[in-house]
Each structure stands twice: as structure tokens, then as C-alpha cells.
Scaffold this motif. Sequence first.
Motif, PDB file in Angstrom:
ATOM      1  N   HIS A  36       0.713  -1.161   0.033  1.00 45.80           N
ATOM      2  CA  HIS A  36       0.045  -0.001   0.181  1.00 45.80           C
ATOM      3  C   HIS A  36       0.852   1.417   0.122  1.00 45.80           C
ATOM      4  O   HIS A  36       0.281   2.446  -0.218  1.00 45.80           O
ATOM      5  N   ILE A  37       2.032   0.836   0.324  1.00 39.10           N
ATOM      6  CA  ILE A  37       3.146   2.373   0.369  1.00 39.10           C
ATOM      7  C   ILE A  37       3.659   2.684  -1.116  1.00 39.10           C
ATOM      8  O   ILE A  37       4.211   1.589  -1.783  1.00 39.10           O
ATOM      9  N   ASP A  38       3.738   3.728  -1.702  1.00 38.54           N
ATOM     10  CA  ASP A  38       4.073   3.896  -3.015  1.00 38.54           C
ATOM     11  C   ASP A  38       5.675   3.461  -2.969  1.00 38.54           C
ATOM     12  O   ASP A  38       6.089   3.747  -2.407  1.00 38.54           O
ATOM     13  N   PRO A  39       6.133   2.958  -4.483  1.00 39.41           N
ATOM     14  CA  PRO A  39       7.376   2.462  -4.441  1.00 39.41           C
ATOM     15  C   PRO A  39       8.539   3.399  -4.399  1.00 39.41           C
ATOM     16  O   PRO A  39       9.605   3.119  -4.251  1.00 39.41           O
ATOM     17  N   ALA A  78       0.158  14.641  13.834  1.00 42.32           N
ATOM     18  CA  ALA A  78      -0.078  13.165  13.952  1.00 42.32           C
ATOM     19  C   ALA A  78      -1.318  12.587  13.515  1.00 42.32           C
ATOM     20  O   ALA A  78      -2.268  13.437  13.516  1.00 42.32           O
ATOM     21  N   THR A  79      -1.095  11.446  13.041  1.00 43.12           N
ATOM     22  CA  THR A  79      -2.434  10.739  12.606  1.00 43.12           C
ATOM     23  C   THR A  79      -2.494   9.475  13.744  1.00 43.12           C
ATOM     24  O   THR A  79      -1.680   8.846  13.977  1.00 43.12           O
ATOM     25  N   GLY A  95     -11.334  12.987   5.931  1.00 35.86           N
ATOM     26  CA  GLY A  95     -12.388  12.400   5.393  1.00 35.86           C
ATOM     27  C   GLY A  95     -12.289  10.929   5.563  1.00 35.86           C
ATOM     28  O   GLY A  95     -12.763  10.022   4.910  1.00 35.86           O
ATOM     29  N   TRP A  96     -11.600  10.365   6.595  1.00 32.93           N
ATOM     30  CA  TRP A  96     -11.398   9.097   6.926  1.00 32.93           C
ATOM     31  C   TRP A  96     -12.575   8.670   7.719  1.00 32.93           C
ATOM     32  O   TRP A  96     -13.074   9.203   8.620  1.00 32.93           O
ATOM     33  N   GLN A 113      -5.150   3.960   4.402  1.00 33.07           N
ATOM     34  CA  GLN A 113      -5.015   5.408   5.209  1.00 33.07           C
ATOM     35  C   GLN A 113      -3.500   6.011   5.336  1.00 33.07           C
ATOM     36  O   GLN A 113      -3.242   6.925   5.048  1.00 33.07           O
ATOM     37  N   LEU A 114      -2.473   5.046   5.270  1.00 32.44           N
ATOM     38  CA  LEU A 114      -1.053   5.511   5.393  1.00 32.44           C
ATOM     39  C   LEU A 114      -0.657   5.820   4.308  1.00 32.44           C
ATOM     40  O   LEU A 114       0.159   6.697   3.871  1.00 32.44           O
TER      41      LEU A 114
END
Length: 318
Positions: free
Chosen positions: A73-76, A239-240, A317-318, A290-291
Motif C-alpha cells: 500500500h506504500i508507493d514504491p 500526528a495521525t 475524510g477517513w 490510510q497510510l
Amino acid sequence: MALRGFSAGLEPTIRNVFEAPSPAALSRLLDRDPSPSAPAHLVPFRTGGPAAPVFCVHPLSGISWLYSGLLRHIDPGHPVYGIQAEGPGGVADLPDTVEAMAERYLGLLRAVRPSGPYHLVGWSFGGLVAHAMAVRLHELGEPAGSLFLVDTVADTEAGPEQPIDDQRIFRLLLTAAGLDGERFASAELDFATVSALLHQEGSVFARFTEDDIGRVIAVSRHNYRLARAYRPPRYPGDATYIEAAANAPRRVPHHDLWRPHVGGELTVGHTPAPHHRVLQPQHVAEIGVQLRDLLRGPRCSAPRPAAPLPSCPPVRGW
């Protein structure tokens, strides 16, 4: 993650699995001459990419491989590392405070990239350490990356001691492999049974030995003591916080307990999975997207800046 198809002479280690992105690359890795690798505390999920690296701090167990499902899910463009509790000194050399642990792990960040920003992810106990690392990076004048906390408890009254023994660790490994831990809630597990179940699932944790289990128990007990004695300071940045579904009604939502410890904006997200299942294969996407969205913010996704930038904007918007 299965480890199949290699001869005894080419048996891959768990670190090898994350150093190679495909079976072919794993074969090439095993064929080459030994060479220095990442520091022993680091699991290299992905080492390449021009964007700021992402570091996932181990939970109570000290095992950062639990974060491996986030990688897709984390972009390369982002290198991604897990921080393990045990380094070359083993359980005899664990830091004696959360602050000392955070200071040690900052050296790992700089071994990968000499300067920030750095993105920090922490689930459960790992969130306490990630927050402490963010505080220290701010004190050192590093540009702010994102701070992503997953169902981490702060400033709660000390509850009754919860025993950490082989049964609890056995259930943790089964849960991490995606098995339903409640299925085994009343069972008296042993190493042979758990090992067989993990092998059936093709889990990377099937490689754990009884000695490995003993070390995980020792690390978990150590970190549990640190967590009970620790109260987080105030981090001036944003922070999230991702709140997991509660197994029982909570008097105060966990994200509200973090508000005194975040000086910037606290963005709150949610996952329907309970605390102990948030990184299971069937639930990890709920955290991962979400990350991903946070890291795609304009301040997070760009390559390292020449000058410090403000912290990453909250995601709505989460």
C-alpha cells in the motif's frame, strides 16, 4: 509468506525474504557472495526509492515483520524498513527506557539516510516509541515527516498486570499469520501444534524455533515494563491516529488520550478490526490505504527537500 522451493544449502533467512522482491531475485541473493546488509535491528522491506523512508517500529513483541502487509500500500518511491527490538546484543542489550530506545533507533534512521524527513509508523507499544522518536527528531531540528500511530494507548491508569508467557506469544503468532486467535482461546497450545499450524499457512513465522519463542517472551516482558512506566511528552508537530474497534466499551476513546501529547493537528482515522488483528492479512489494507493517502500528501511524497519543510498535512475524510 511461504519459504518454499529452496534446497537445504540455499535456505533463505527471514531477512533475505524482504531483501528480495521476487523469487528470482531471492535466488540471485542467495547465490551471491556474503556482503554487509542493513543494521541488525532493521528488516529491509524495500531499500530503494527517492522519497523519504518509512520506518515501522515493533510492537510489544519486538517483531516488526508484522508490518510487511503494509508494503503493497506504500508507493514504491518510499524505502520501507521495520525496526526490530533485538540487535547484535540480543535480549541482554535492550534499552532500559522508552527514551533510550528512541535514541538508539534514531541511529538506525541515519544509517539509512543521514538526514530527514523520516516517516514513522507505530502500532501498540511501537506507537509510544515512534512518538518519542518524533519528539527527539524535532529537538534535533530535523524536518518533520509523518507520525502515524495505530491504536496506541497513552496516559491510561495502570491496570492489572497481564501475564506474558508462551501461551500469549503462541496466540500472537497465530493471529499474525491470519488465523483466528479466538479459536484457540481455551486451548493449551504447545510449540509443535503452533509450528504445524504456521507451516500449513505458509507463514514466515513457521521458521520460529522454541528459542525464538523464548526471546520473544523476554522482549515482550521487558517492553511491557517500559510501557507501564512511561508517559509520553508533547510532540509539537502533527500526528495521525488510527483507532481500532474496541473489544469492550472504552470510557474515553484512545485518540482523545493523545490530544495533550500532540501540539499540532491530530487527525483521527478508524479501522473496524480489533486491536490484536489490525495487521492480519485480511485487515491490513484498512490501515494501509490510510497510510498511503497520508504519504501521498504534497509534503510527504516529494523527494528529500534541501531545506526543512513543515509537517505533513492531515488527511481528511477517513
